[in-house]
Design a protein around this motif. Structure first.
Motif, PDB file in Angstrom:
ATOM      1  N   THR A 291       8.419  -6.696  20.674  1.00  0.00           N
ATOM      2  CA  THR A 291       7.652  -6.596  21.922  1.00  0.00           C
ATOM      3  C   THR A 291       6.340  -7.346  21.854  1.00  0.00           C
ATOM      4  O   THR A 291       5.773  -7.697  22.886  1.00  0.00           O
ATOM      5  CB  THR A 291       7.395  -5.120  22.253  1.00  0.00           C
ATOM      6  N   GLY A 292       5.816  -7.561  20.650  1.00  0.00           N
ATOM      7  CA  GLY A 292       4.534  -8.232  20.502  1.00  0.00           C
ATOM      8  C   GLY A 292       3.360  -7.334  20.825  1.00  0.00           C
ATOM      9  O   GLY A 292       2.222  -7.822  20.921  1.00  0.00           O
ATOM     10  N   ARG A 293       3.565  -6.030  20.986  1.00  0.00           N
ATOM     11  CA  ARG A 293       2.478  -5.094  21.276  1.00  0.00           C
ATOM     12  C   ARG A 293       2.263  -4.151  20.100  1.00  0.00           C
ATOM     13  O   ARG A 293       3.148  -3.964  19.258  1.00  0.00           O
ATOM     14  CB  ARG A 293       2.797  -4.294  22.537  1.00  0.00           C
ATOM     15  N   ALA A 294       1.065  -3.549  20.032  1.00  0.00           N
ATOM     16  CA  ALA A 294       0.749  -2.624  18.945  1.00  0.00           C
ATOM     17  C   ALA A 294       1.640  -1.380  19.052  1.00  0.00           C
ATOM     18  O   ALA A 294       1.830  -0.830  20.135  1.00  0.00           O
ATOM     19  CB  ALA A 294      -0.722  -2.221  18.993  1.00  0.00           C
ATOM     20  N   ALA A 295       2.147  -0.962  17.933  1.00  0.00           N
ATOM     21  CA  ALA A 295       3.010   0.225  17.908  1.00  0.00           C
ATOM     22  C   ALA A 295       2.928   0.847  16.514  1.00  0.00           C
ATOM     23  O   ALA A 295       2.612   0.175  15.515  1.00  0.00           O
ATOM     24  CB  ALA A 295       4.453  -0.142  18.239  1.00  0.00           C
ATOM     25  N   LEU A 296       3.215   2.145  16.445  1.00  0.00           N
ATOM     26  CA  LEU A 296       3.197   2.855  15.158  1.00  0.00           C
ATOM     27  C   LEU A 296       4.491   2.578  14.414  1.00  0.00           C
ATOM     28  O   LEU A 296       5.576   2.835  14.923  1.00  0.00           O
ATOM     29  CB  LEU A 296       3.026   4.364  15.380  1.00  0.00           C
ATOM     30  N   HIS A 297       4.341   2.049  13.213  1.00  0.00           N
ATOM     31  CA  HIS A 297       5.493   1.847  12.344  1.00  0.00           C
ATOM     32  C   HIS A 297       5.607   3.085  11.458  1.00  0.00           C
ATOM     33  O   HIS A 297       4.736   3.353  10.628  1.00  0.00           O
ATOM     34  CB  HIS A 297       5.317   0.579  11.490  1.00  0.00           C
ATOM     35  N   THR A 298       6.670   3.847  11.617  1.00  0.00           N
ATOM     36  CA  THR A 298       6.763   5.179  11.015  1.00  0.00           C
ATOM     37  C   THR A 298       7.361   5.179   9.610  1.00  0.00           C
ATOM     38  O   THR A 298       7.695   6.248   9.078  1.00  0.00           O
ATOM     39  CB  THR A 298       7.631   6.091  11.904  1.00  0.00           C
ATOM     40  N   GLY A 299       7.497   4.033   8.989  1.00  0.00           N
ATOM     41  CA  GLY A 299       8.055   4.001   7.636  1.00  0.00           C
ATOM     42  C   GLY A 299       7.634   2.764   6.896  1.00  0.00           C
ATOM     43  O   GLY A 299       6.638   2.106   7.235  1.00  0.00           O
ATOM     44  N   LEU A 300       8.382   2.451   5.818  1.00  0.00           N
ATOM     45  CA  LEU A 300       8.171   1.234   5.052  1.00  0.00           C
ATOM     46  C   LEU A 300       9.400   0.347   5.208  1.00  0.00           C
ATOM     47  O   LEU A 300      10.534   0.846   5.244  1.00  0.00           O
ATOM     48  CB  LEU A 300       7.986   1.552   3.553  1.00  0.00           C
ATOM     49  N   ASP A 301       9.171  -0.947   5.298  1.00  0.00           N
ATOM     50  CA  ASP A 301      10.268  -1.906   5.344  1.00  0.00           C
ATOM     51  C   ASP A 301      10.396  -2.591   3.996  1.00  0.00           C
ATOM     52  O   ASP A 301       9.400  -3.067   3.428  1.00  0.00           O
ATOM     53  CB  ASP A 301      10.030  -2.963   6.433  1.00  0.00           C
ATOM     54  N   PHE A 302      11.631  -2.637   3.469  1.00  0.00           N
ATOM     55  CA  PHE A 302      11.916  -3.303   2.202  1.00  0.00           C
ATOM     56  C   PHE A 302      12.848  -4.481   2.493  1.00  0.00           C
ATOM     57  O   PHE A 302      14.067  -4.304   2.590  1.00  0.00           O
ATOM     58  CB  PHE A 302      12.592  -2.350   1.223  1.00  0.00           C
TER      59      PHE A 302
END
Length: 316
Positions: free
Chosen positions: A194-205
Motif C-alpha cells: 500500500t505504501g502507507r505506514a502500518a504496524l508489522h506484527t512480526g518478524l520477516d525472515f
C-alpha cells in the motif's frame, strides 16, 4: 606272629597268622575304640555330674560356658566393628549427597538451607569409640531417617527442575529459520504493497522457497489453514496464552491437533498470501496481542551462550 587257639571241649585248635600290617590295623582299631569310649565316658560323667551337682563339676561347667561366651563375644565384636566402619563410610557418603543436594536445590530455586537435614539426637559418632549393639542400631536408624529425608528432597528438586525444563521448552526461543536474516522487524513500517505506514506484527525472515521452517517451541498445532493475507499458515499453542504464527509457507507438514517439538520441521518457506517474495512471517501472540518476537529469540540466544561448549549466535 602265630597265635594258636585251642578249644578243649571240642578237642580242636585253630592257628592265626598275623603279619606286621595286620597288627598295625588292629592297634589303630583298638586305639580308636578306646578314644571313642573315653570321650563317651567323659561326656556322660560330665553331664551327669553337672545335673547331679557333684562337687567341682559346676565350676568346670561355668569355665567351659564362659570360654564359649568369650569366643562368641569376640566374634560379635569383630563383626560389629567391621559393620561400624562400613556405617561410617555410608555416613560420609550421605554428607557428600547432602552437600550436592544443597547445590542442586539452589539451582532449582529452593532455599539450600532447607535441604540441610537437622542432626538426629542421640546419634553415635562413628569411629570415635567402639559401639555397643544399641548404639549401632541407633546410628543405623538415624542414617535411614536422613536417607529418607534426602530422597524426599531430591524428588522435590527433580520435580522442580523437570517443570522448569518443560516451561523452557514451551517458550519460543528457537529461531524458526536456521541462519535466517531478519528483513522487516516488528513495529510500524511502510507497507510494501500500500505504501502507507502500518504496524508489522512480526518478524520477516527472507529465505529461498523450500527452506525448512522450524517450531520455535514445543506445543500443539491449533490452526493450519490458508489465510487470504497470511497464505498457508500454522499456529502453535504453547500454553499460558502463548501462540506462535508461521505464515506464507509453500508447504505445510503438520495439521491441526498435532503435537510438535522445539525445532521440528513444520513447513517450508514460500510466498503464498499477501506477499512480495519468499519469506517467513513469524509472530508471537500473548493473550491474542502481538509481541516483538525478537525479545523471545534474544532470550534463547542468551541462554545458549551460557551453556558450556556453545556460543550464542549473533543478534541480528
Amino acid at each position: 606272629m602265630h597265635i594258636i587257639i585251642t578249644d578243649a571241649w571240642l578237642a580242636r585248635s585253630r592257628a592265626l597268622h598275623l603279619n606286621g600290617f595286620k597288627l598295625i590295623l588292629m592297634a589303630l582299631a583298638g586305639s580308636g575304640l578306646l578314644m571313642l569310649g573315653a570321650v563317651a565316658t567323659y561326656h556322660w560323667v560330665f553331664l551327669e555330674g553337672v545335673r547331679q551337682g557333684w562337687p567341682g563339676f559346676s565350676s568346670m561347667a561355668r569355665l567351659v560356658s564362659q570360654g564359649e561366651l568369650d569366643a562368641n563375644k569376640l566374634y560379635m565384636r569383630d563383626n560389629l566393628d567391621a559393620m561400624a566402619r562400613k556405617l561410617g563410610e555410608m555416613q560420609a557418603r550421605m554428607v557428600q549427597i547432602e552437600s550436592l543436594g544443597e547445590r542442586v536445590a539452589g539451582l532449582a530455586g529452593f532455599d539450600p538451607a532447607e535441604f540441610r537435614t537437622p542432626p538426629a539426637s542421640g546419634g553415635a559418632l562413628i569411629g570415635s569409640k567402639p559401639l555397643t549393639p544399641e548404639e549401632f542400631q541407633l546410628a543405623m536408624a538415624n542414617l535411614e531417617s536422613t536417607a529418607g529425608t534426602s530422597i524426599d528432597w531430591l524428588t522435590a528438586v527433580e520435580s522442580r527442575l523437570f517443570d522448569q525444563k518443560i516451561q523452557r521448552s514451551m517458550v519460543p526461543t528457537q529461531e524458526p529459520v536456521t541462519n535466517g536474516n531478519v528483513g522487516s522487524p516488528f513495529g510500524f513500517r511502510i507497507d510494501p504493497i500500500t505504501g502507507r505506514a502500518a504496524l508489522h506484527t512480526g518478524l520477516d525472515f527472507p529465505a529461498d522457497t523450500g527452506t525448512p521452517i522450524l517450531a520455535a517451541a514445543g506445543g500443539v498445532v491449533v490452526v493450519q489453514e490458508y489465510h487470504p493475507a497470511y497464505g498457508n499458515m500454522v499456529e502453535i499453542d504453547h500454553g499460558n496464552d502463548l501462540i506462535t504464527r508461521y505464515a506464507h509457507a509453500s508447504r505445510v507438514l503438520t495439521k491441526k491437533g498435532d503435537l510438535v517439538k522445539r525445532g521440528q520441521h513444520i513447513a517450508d518457506v514460500g510466498s503464498t498470501g499477501r506477499s512480495t517474495g519468499p519469506h517467513l512471517h513469524f509472530e508471537v501472540l500473548v493473550s491474542g496481542v502481538p509481541q516483538d518476537p525478537r525479545r523471545f529469540l534474544s532470550a534463547g540466544e542468551s541462554l545458549a551462550g551460557l551453556l558450556p561448549g556453545r556460543q550464542a549466535p549473533p543478534v541480528r
